[in-house]
Write a protein that holds these residues in place. Structure first.
Motif, PDB file in Angstrom:
ATOM      1  N   SER A   1       0.822  -1.204   0.000  1.00 38.13           N
ATOM      2  CA  SER A   1       0.000   0.000   0.000  1.00 38.13           C
ATOM      3  C   SER A   1       0.857   1.255   0.000  1.00 38.13           C
ATOM      4  O   SER A   1       0.447   2.309  -0.498  1.00 38.13           O
ATOM      5  CB  SER A   1      -0.937   0.011   1.209  1.00 38.13           C
ATOM      6  OG  SER A   1      -0.210  -0.075   2.410  1.00 38.13           O
ATOM      7  N   THR A   2       2.062   1.161   0.565  1.00 35.80           N
ATOM      8  CA  THR A   2       3.020   2.255   0.519  1.00 35.80           C
ATOM      9  C   THR A   2       4.328   1.727  -0.049  1.00 35.80           C
ATOM     10  O   THR A   2       4.513   0.515  -0.212  1.00 35.80           O
ATOM     11  CB  THR A   2       3.268   2.838   1.920  1.00 35.80           C
ATOM     12  OG1 THR A   2       3.695   1.794   2.802  1.00 35.80           O
ATOM     13  CG2 THR A   2       2.004   3.458   2.477  1.00 35.80           C
ATOM     14  N   ARG A   3       5.272   2.631  -0.360  1.00 35.07           N
ATOM     15  CA  ARG A   3       6.527   2.205  -0.963  1.00 35.07           C
ATOM     16  C   ARG A   3       7.337   1.383   0.032  1.00 35.07           C
ATOM     17  O   ARG A   3       7.418   1.710   1.214  1.00 35.07           O
ATOM     18  CB  ARG A   3       7.347   3.424  -1.432  1.00 35.07           C
ATOM     19  CG  ARG A   3       8.526   3.032  -2.306  1.00 35.07           C
ATOM     20  CD  ARG A   3       9.017   4.213  -3.136  1.00 35.07           C
ATOM     21  NE  ARG A   3       9.891   5.112  -2.415  1.00 35.07           N
ATOM     22  CZ  ARG A   3      10.415   6.223  -2.954  1.00 35.07           C
ATOM     23  NH1 ARG A   3      10.104   6.550  -4.204  1.00 35.07           N
ATOM     24  NH2 ARG A   3      11.184   7.005  -2.242  1.00 35.07           N
ATOM     25  N   SER A   4       7.918   0.309  -0.436  1.00 38.13           N
ATOM     26  CA  SER A   4       8.712  -0.569   0.414  1.00 38.13           C
ATOM     27  C   SER A   4       9.964   0.156   0.881  1.00 38.13           C
ATOM     28  O   SER A   4      10.370   1.170   0.293  1.00 38.13           O
ATOM     29  CB  SER A   4       9.093  -1.836  -0.357  1.00 38.13           C
ATOM     30  OG  SER A   4       7.945  -2.525  -0.805  1.00 38.13           O
ATOM     31  N   PRO A   5      10.629  -0.349   1.930  1.00 41.52           N
ATOM     32  CA  PRO A   5      11.890   0.261   2.370  1.00 41.52           C
ATOM     33  C   PRO A   5      12.897   0.332   1.225  1.00 41.52           C
ATOM     34  O   PRO A   5      12.931  -0.544   0.351  1.00 41.52           O
ATOM     35  CB  PRO A   5      12.357  -0.684   3.478  1.00 41.52           C
ATOM     36  CG  PRO A   5      11.102  -1.303   4.001  1.00 41.52           C
ATOM     37  CD  PRO A   5      10.202  -1.448   2.811  1.00 41.52           C
ATOM     38  N   VAL A   6      13.730   1.348   1.247  1.00 38.03           N
ATOM     39  CA  VAL A   6      14.654   1.617   0.137  1.00 38.03           C
ATOM     40  C   VAL A   6      15.507   0.409  -0.238  1.00 38.03           C
ATOM     41  O   VAL A   6      15.641   0.091  -1.430  1.00 38.03           O
ATOM     42  CB  VAL A   6      15.527   2.840   0.470  1.00 38.03           C
ATOM     43  CG1 VAL A   6      16.655   2.993  -0.556  1.00 38.03           C
ATOM     44  CG2 VAL A   6      14.679   4.101   0.496  1.00 38.03           C
ATOM     45  N   PRO A   7      16.104  -0.312   0.716  1.00 38.42           N
ATOM     46  CA  PRO A   7      16.924  -1.471   0.297  1.00 38.42           C
ATOM     47  C   PRO A   7      16.124  -2.510  -0.486  1.00 38.42           C
ATOM     48  O   PRO A   7      16.657  -3.127  -1.413  1.00 38.42           O
ATOM     49  CB  PRO A   7      17.434  -2.041   1.633  1.00 38.42           C
ATOM     50  CG  PRO A   7      17.384  -0.896   2.585  1.00 38.42           C
ATOM     51  CD  PRO A   7      16.188  -0.103   2.179  1.00 38.42           C
ATOM     52  N   GLU A   8      14.855  -2.710  -0.117  1.00 38.38           N
ATOM     53  CA  GLU A   8      14.026  -3.674  -0.838  1.00 38.38           C
ATOM     54  C   GLU A   8      13.673  -3.169  -2.236  1.00 38.38           C
ATOM     55  O   GLU A   8      13.698  -3.935  -3.205  1.00 38.38           O
ATOM     56  CB  GLU A   8      12.753  -3.970  -0.045  1.00 38.38           C
ATOM     57  CG  GLU A   8      13.008  -4.668   1.281  1.00 38.38           C
ATOM     58  CD  GLU A   8      11.721  -5.020   2.007  1.00 38.38           C
ATOM     59  OE1 GLU A   8      10.630  -4.826   1.409  1.00 38.38           O
ATOM     60  OE2 GLU A   8      11.802  -5.489   3.152  1.00 38.38           O
ATOM     61  N   VAL A   9      13.318  -1.887  -2.344  1.00 40.21           N
ATOM     62  CA  VAL A   9      13.012  -1.303  -3.656  1.00 40.21           C
ATOM     63  C   VAL A   9      14.214  -1.443  -4.579  1.00 40.21           C
ATOM     64  O   VAL A   9      14.089  -1.858  -5.734  1.00 40.21           O
ATOM     65  CB  VAL A   9      12.615   0.182  -3.512  1.00 40.21           C
ATOM     66  CG1 VAL A   9      12.427   0.820  -4.884  1.00 40.21           C
ATOM     67  CG2 VAL A   9      11.338   0.326  -2.701  1.00 40.21           C
ATOM     68  N   THR A  10      15.393  -1.102  -4.056  1.00 37.31           N
ATOM     69  CA  THR A  10      16.618  -1.144  -4.857  1.00 37.31           C
ATOM     70  C   THR A  10      16.950  -2.567  -5.282  1.00 37.31           C
ATOM     71  O   THR A  10      17.275  -2.830  -6.452  1.00 37.31           O
ATOM     72  CB  THR A  10      17.782  -0.549  -4.050  1.00 37.31           C
ATOM     73  OG1 THR A  10      17.482   0.819  -3.738  1.00 37.31           O
ATOM     74  CG2 THR A  10      19.078  -0.621  -4.834  1.00 37.31           C
TER      75      THR A  10
END
Length: 399
Positions: A34-43
């Motif tokens: 529902s919201t953006r995942s933590p940065v390490p996961e997105v990357t």
């Protein structure tokens, strides 16, 4: 149009499922979206996709994308949501990316595209201002030319993930002497530039993803302007008119319905399972019927977009209204399905569960209250329901 199953799409669906089964690490499964995942996961997820050649699933092949049809994109999003992959950076993939592909210079593309595909550059959007939400053209953040730079002063608000982003795409007023829509320009700004201050806004879901962002004599190279000076309004209309078939967030709605059924099968009310109670079963059936209707309308809009039919625009606005209203009703139903536990503010889905005794359904329930609060804003962000209804009435009259 018809709603027969496309054998080619089913083959593609199996290809996506096989890829996810083989290449999505276990620790990245079951992630809330529902919201953006933590940065390490997105990357990390971005790099996995890019290694497969799927680093830009929403872009045309000539721009380094997959070249998938709108229907294939819907399948990809649905399968990713079903297994709970981390989110992508939607600001660049669905909003800024098409703008860069259409309007950026070759130098600007080379500066940003590789970093995006490699997961090295996350973006945020600098549009809304205090007093300039639905009336975006009334923005007051100004950029004054000083040689090879603009000097930017002003404030943006509701800047999602500004505290985690590397760059921001920004609307500024470069000419105050002309019609308000004509004096706006579109800039790309490095968030590390001196003079930028980001202050958190903790929203009703008790999370920090919103911010207010201040610009105090921020110097931005003129080379960072997209398009001509004063062309920001037309570029913004192009940005907002992309991918109407995704505005209902159909994969998220299907995910909510799955969780609702899980709770209905696991919760007892007296001696009955919750799902066996007629009044609750009727409510779920109504939600499912509306979800199926939204799914069919999504396919219709996708088919219209595929042939560039202008009817996709007003129907896409209808989807936005109906989809976001259903998001609110279904998340309310989820909280109510928790019974007495519905009043408990469960841990944010990205946080570890607290120590101590656990309610048996706590892992299923975590994040439900947060989602319900978060979706209170879904009929506002991305163009409020009132604005969408205005678009529908205007465009349908022109067809």
């Amino acid at each position: 149009m018809h709603f027969h199953t496309d054998p080619g799409l089913e083959v593609f669906r199996q290809e996506v499922r096989q890829f996810l089964a083989q290449h999505l690490p276990p620790e990245l499964r079951g992630r809330p979206r529902s919201t953006r995942s933590p940065v390490p996961e997105v990357t990390r997820w971005q790099r996995i996709l890019n290694g497969r050649g799927w680093g830009a699933p929403y872009w045309a092949k000539e721009h380094g994308g997959t070249g998938w049809s709108v229907q294939q994109i819907l399948v990809f999003d649905e399968e990713c949501a079903a297994v709970g992959t981390p989110s992508l950076d939607g600001f660049v993939h669905k909003l800024l990316g098409p703008v860069l592909n259409e309007f950026a210079t070759p130098q600007q593309k080379s500066q940003h595209m590789a970093a995006v595909l490699n997961g090295e550059r996350l973006w945020c959007q600098g549009f809304s201002e205090p007093g300039s939400g639905s009336d975006l053209a009334s923005l007051r953040t100004r950029a004054e030319r000083d040689g090879d730079h603009y000097v930017v002063n002003g404030q943006k608000i509701w800047t999602s993930y500004a505290h985690e982003s590397d760059w921001i795409f920004l609307l500024v007023r470069t000419d105050g002497s002309v019609k308000k829509q004509a004096g706006i320009s579109f800039l790309l700004v490095d968030m590390k530039t001196p003079g930028i201050t980001v202050r958190p806004i903790r929203s009703i879901d008790d999370c920090h993803h919103l911010n207010e962002t201040f610009f105090d004599n921020v110097r931005v190279p003129v080379d960072n302007r997209i398009g001509e000076e004063g062309a920001g309004w037309s570029i913004t209309k192009f940005l907002l008119n992309n991918e109407h078939a995704t505005t209902a967030e159909l994969p998220a709605l299907k995910g909510y319905l799955r969780r609702l059924r899980e709770l209905a099968a696991a919760q007892r009310v007296g001696r009955e399972w919750l799902g066996e109670r007629p009044e609750f079963a009727l409510r779920v059936a109504r939600i499912e019927a509306e979800l199926q209707a939204i799914g069919m309308m999504t396919q219709r809009v996708a088919a219209l977009e595929q042939v560039h039919d202008p009817a996709a625009l007003p129907l896409g606005s209808m989807l936005k209204v109906r989809g976001t209203e259903l998001q609110q009703r279904i998340t309310e139903c989820l909280v109510e399905a928790l019974g007495d536990y519905g009043a408990v503010a469960y841990a944010h889905p990205h946080d570890p569960l607290p120590d101590g005794p656990q309610w048996p359904q706590q892992d299923v329930a975590r994040g439900i209250a947060n989602d319900m609060f978060f979706r209170r804003a879904s009929t506002i962000y991305g163009g409020s329901s009132e604005v969408q209804r205005g678009i529908v009435s205007k465009l349908l009259f022109q067809l």
